[in-house]
Write a protein that holds these residues in place. Structure first.
Motif, PDB file in Angstrom:
ATOM      1  N   HIS A 104       0.874  -1.175   0.000  1.00 55.32           N
ATOM      2  CA  HIS A 104       0.000   0.000   0.000  1.00 55.32           C
ATOM      3  C   HIS A 104       0.909   1.224   0.000  1.00 55.32           C
ATOM      4  N   GLN A 105       0.901   1.988  -1.081  1.00 61.48           N
ATOM      5  CA  GLN A 105       1.749   3.171  -1.172  1.00 61.48           C
ATOM      6  C   GLN A 105       0.890   4.429  -1.199  1.00 61.48           C
ATOM      7  N   TYR A 106       1.216   5.399  -0.341  1.00 61.62           N
ATOM      8  CA  TYR A 106       0.506   6.663  -0.270  1.00 61.62           C
ATOM      9  C   TYR A 106       1.448   7.775  -0.728  1.00 61.62           C
ATOM     10  N   GLN A 107       1.042   8.536  -1.730  1.00 63.65           N
ATOM     11  CA  GLN A 107       1.799   9.713  -2.153  1.00 63.65           C
ATOM     12  C   GLN A 107       0.936  10.936  -1.911  1.00 63.65           C
ATOM     13  N   LEU A 108       1.421  11.828  -1.049  1.00 58.91           N
ATOM     14  CA  LEU A 108       0.697  13.060  -0.756  1.00 58.91           C
ATOM     15  C   LEU A 108       0.860  14.004  -1.941  1.00 58.91           C
ATOM     16  N   LEU A 109      -0.252  14.503  -2.469  1.00 60.40           N
ATOM     17  CA  LEU A 109      -0.226  15.341  -3.666  1.00 60.40           C
ATOM     18  C   LEU A 109      -0.366  16.829  -3.361  1.00 60.40           C
ATOM     19  N   GLY A 110      -0.561  17.196  -2.123  1.00 60.85           N
ATOM     20  CA  GLY A 110      -0.693  18.605  -1.746  1.00 60.85           C
ATOM     21  C   GLY A 110      -1.087  18.698  -0.293  1.00 60.85           C
ATOM     22  N   HIS A 111      -1.153  19.926   0.200  1.00 60.55           N
ATOM     23  CA  HIS A 111      -1.586  20.116   1.576  1.00 60.55           C
ATOM     24  C   HIS A 111      -2.240  21.482   1.726  1.00 60.55           C
ATOM     25  N   THR A 112      -2.974  21.647   2.805  1.00 61.54           N
ATOM     26  CA  THR A 112      -3.722  22.868   3.068  1.00 61.54           C
ATOM     27  C   THR A 112      -2.830  23.884   3.756  1.00 61.54           C
ATOM     28  N   PHE A 113      -2.924  25.152   3.325  1.00 56.15           N
ATOM     29  CA  PHE A 113      -2.182  26.239   3.951  1.00 56.15           C
ATOM     30  C   PHE A 113      -3.087  27.013   4.893  1.00 56.15           C
ATOM     31  N   HIS A 114      -2.657  27.246   6.104  1.00 55.99           N
ATOM     32  CA  HIS A 114      -3.311  28.175   7.030  1.00 55.99           C
ATOM     33  C   HIS A 114      -4.826  28.091   6.967  1.00 55.99           C
ATOM     34  N   SER A 115      -5.370  26.950   7.221  1.00 58.98           N
ATOM     35  CA  SER A 115      -6.816  26.783   7.098  1.00 58.98           C
ATOM     36  C   SER A 115      -7.366  26.014   8.280  1.00 58.98           C
ATOM     37  N   ASP A 116      -8.647  26.233   8.538  1.00 52.74           N
ATOM     38  CA  ASP A 116      -9.324  25.475   9.581  1.00 52.74           C
ATOM     39  C   ASP A 116      -9.708  24.093   9.069  1.00 52.74           C
ATOM     40  N   ILE A 117      -9.572  23.891   7.756  1.00 62.60           N
ATOM     41  CA  ILE A 117      -9.923  22.615   7.148  1.00 62.60           C
ATOM     42  C   ILE A 117      -8.655  21.887   6.724  1.00 62.60           C
ATOM     43  N   LYS A 118      -8.533  20.660   7.154  1.00 64.74           N
ATOM     44  CA  LYS A 118      -7.415  19.806   6.770  1.00 64.74           C
ATOM     45  C   LYS A 118      -7.831  19.073   5.496  1.00 64.74           C
ATOM     46  N   LEU A 119      -7.056  19.178   4.434  1.00 63.73           N
ATOM     47  CA  LEU A 119      -7.372  18.547   3.164  1.00 63.73           C
ATOM     48  C   LEU A 119      -6.137  17.802   2.681  1.00 63.73           C
ATOM     49  N   GLU A 120      -6.253  16.481   2.539  1.00 64.01           N
ATOM     50  CA  GLU A 120      -5.110  15.662   2.132  1.00 64.01           C
ATOM     51  C   GLU A 120      -5.455  14.872   0.873  1.00 64.01           C
ATOM     52  N   PRO A 121      -4.913  15.278  -0.287  1.00 65.66           N
ATOM     53  CA  PRO A 121      -5.108  14.492  -1.507  1.00 65.66           C
ATOM     54  C   PRO A 121      -3.969  13.475  -1.653  1.00 65.66           C
ATOM     55  N   TYR A 122      -4.311  12.229  -1.923  1.00 58.75           N
ATOM     56  CA  TYR A 122      -3.313  11.173  -2.054  1.00 58.75           C
ATOM     57  C   TYR A 122      -3.482  10.441  -3.379  1.00 58.75           C
ATOM     58  N   LEU A 123      -2.374   9.957  -3.909  1.00 60.65           N
ATOM     59  CA  LEU A 123      -2.399   8.939  -4.945  1.00 60.65           C
ATOM     60  C   LEU A 123      -2.057   7.653  -4.209  1.00 60.65           C
ATOM     61  N   ILE A 124      -3.005   6.722  -4.168  1.00 58.06           N
ATOM     62  CA  ILE A 124      -2.805   5.466  -3.431  1.00 58.06           C
ATOM     63  C   ILE A 124      -2.667   4.346  -4.448  1.00 58.06           C
ATOM     64  N   THR A 190      -7.403   9.772  -3.709  1.00 55.15           N
ATOM     65  CA  THR A 190      -8.274   9.873  -2.544  1.00 55.15           C
ATOM     66  C   THR A 190      -8.047  11.224  -1.889  1.00 55.15           C
ATOM     67  N   VAL A 191      -9.122  11.901  -1.573  1.00 56.83           N
ATOM     68  CA  VAL A 191      -9.043  13.192  -0.872  1.00 56.83           C
ATOM     69  C   VAL A 191      -9.751  13.039   0.453  1.00 56.83           C
ATOM     70  N   ILE A 192      -9.014  13.308   1.530  1.00 56.17           N
ATOM     71  CA  ILE A 192      -9.561  13.209   2.887  1.00 56.17           C
ATOM     72  C   ILE A 192      -9.625  14.623   3.457  1.00 56.17           C
ATOM     73  N   SER A 193     -10.784  14.993   3.951  1.00 53.68           N
ATOM     74  CA  SER A 193     -10.977  16.346   4.482  1.00 53.68           C
ATOM     75  C   SER A 193     -11.551  16.256   5.884  1.00 53.68           C
ATOM     76  N   ALA A 194     -11.052  17.118   6.756  1.00 57.67           N
ATOM     77  CA  ALA A 194     -11.569  17.172   8.131  1.00 57.67           C
ATOM     78  C   ALA A 194     -11.273  18.546   8.708  1.00 57.67           C
ATOM     79  N   LEU A 195     -11.997  18.932   9.755  1.00 61.41           N
ATOM     80  CA  LEU A 195     -11.712  20.182  10.444  1.00 61.41           C
ATOM     81  C   LEU A 195     -10.467  20.006  11.283  1.00 61.41           C
ATOM     82  N   ASN A 196      -9.593  21.017  11.295  1.00 60.93           N
ATOM     83  CA  ASN A 196      -8.375  20.972  12.120  1.00 60.93           C
ATOM     84  C   ASN A 196      -8.723  21.209  13.566  1.00 60.93           C
TER      85      ASN A 196
END
Length: 196
Positions: A104-124, A190-196
């Motif tokens: 199972h390989q996870y590659q993070l494709l970006g990250h959220t800047f200075h936000s109340d929302i955590k957003l993690e896009p992955y290529l799995i 896969t994009v995972i989003s949650a409140l920080n």
């Protein structure tokens, strides 16, 4: 105040000053004429137009009234600075997640800047070496889009036969995960989003 904040404030002042100067010239008004109509001093108007001072909201309102434009229009040309993340193909940051398994390989494709929302896009990528994947759950919202391969994916009490082009948007607080890999490798965004 951080250096970046100072630079952004200076940028705002310059952009506002340029907008006011252009609006004044469009109305064929001199600095003296506009200062008289807006009831502010010539020196203050000059400093505002040159971006050398931060005008109060009441001063900006006086200027917008004198120029017969809305206060919002004074800010229409202010370009906001937006941060971005660019990832070249195949160069996403390989990350170790709590649910990583062999194959199972996870590659993070970006990250959220200075936000109340955590957003993690992955290529799995799931390969033939993939170990059994226990169902997991977490807070937030999750979206997945299948690029390659075929699998049976479980979300709560439902299962989905997923192929390239299929997507799934769901609440990940219910147990979820692949239960059968039919054709590997399975590649998905896969994009995972949650409140920080």
């Amino acid at each position: 105040m951080k250096t970046q904040d100072v630079e952004e404030t200076g940028h705002l002042e310059r952009m506002l000053g340029e907008t006011i100067r252009r609006a004044r010239k469009k109305k064929n008004l001199s600095v003296q004429e506009l200062s008289g109509i807006a009831e502010i001093s010539v020196s203050m108007l000059s400093r505002i137009e040159n971006g050398h001072t931060s005008a109060s909201l009441s001063t900006l309102k006086s200027l917008s009234d004198a120029l017969n434009i809305s206060l919002a229009n004074l800010f229409q040309n202010v370009r906001q600075s937006h941060e971005s993340t660019f990832v070249k193909s195949g160069q996403g940051l390989t990350v170790q997640r709590h649910d990583n398994r062999i194959g199972h390989q996870y590659q993070l494709l970006g990250h959220t800047f200075h936000s109340d929302i955590k957003l993690e896009p992955y290529l799995i990528t799931l390969t033939e070496k993939a170990e059994e994947f226990p169902l997991i759950f977490h807070e937030g919202i999750e979206f997945m889009y299948i690029l390659e391969g075929e699998m049976i994916y479980q979300e709560g009490d439902r299962t989905y036969h997923m192929c390239p082009g299929d997507s799934l948007y769901f609440d990940p607080s219910s147990p979820h995960g692949p239960v059968e890999l039919i054709s590997v490798p399975v590649k998905m965004v896969t994009v995972i989003s949650a409140l920080n």
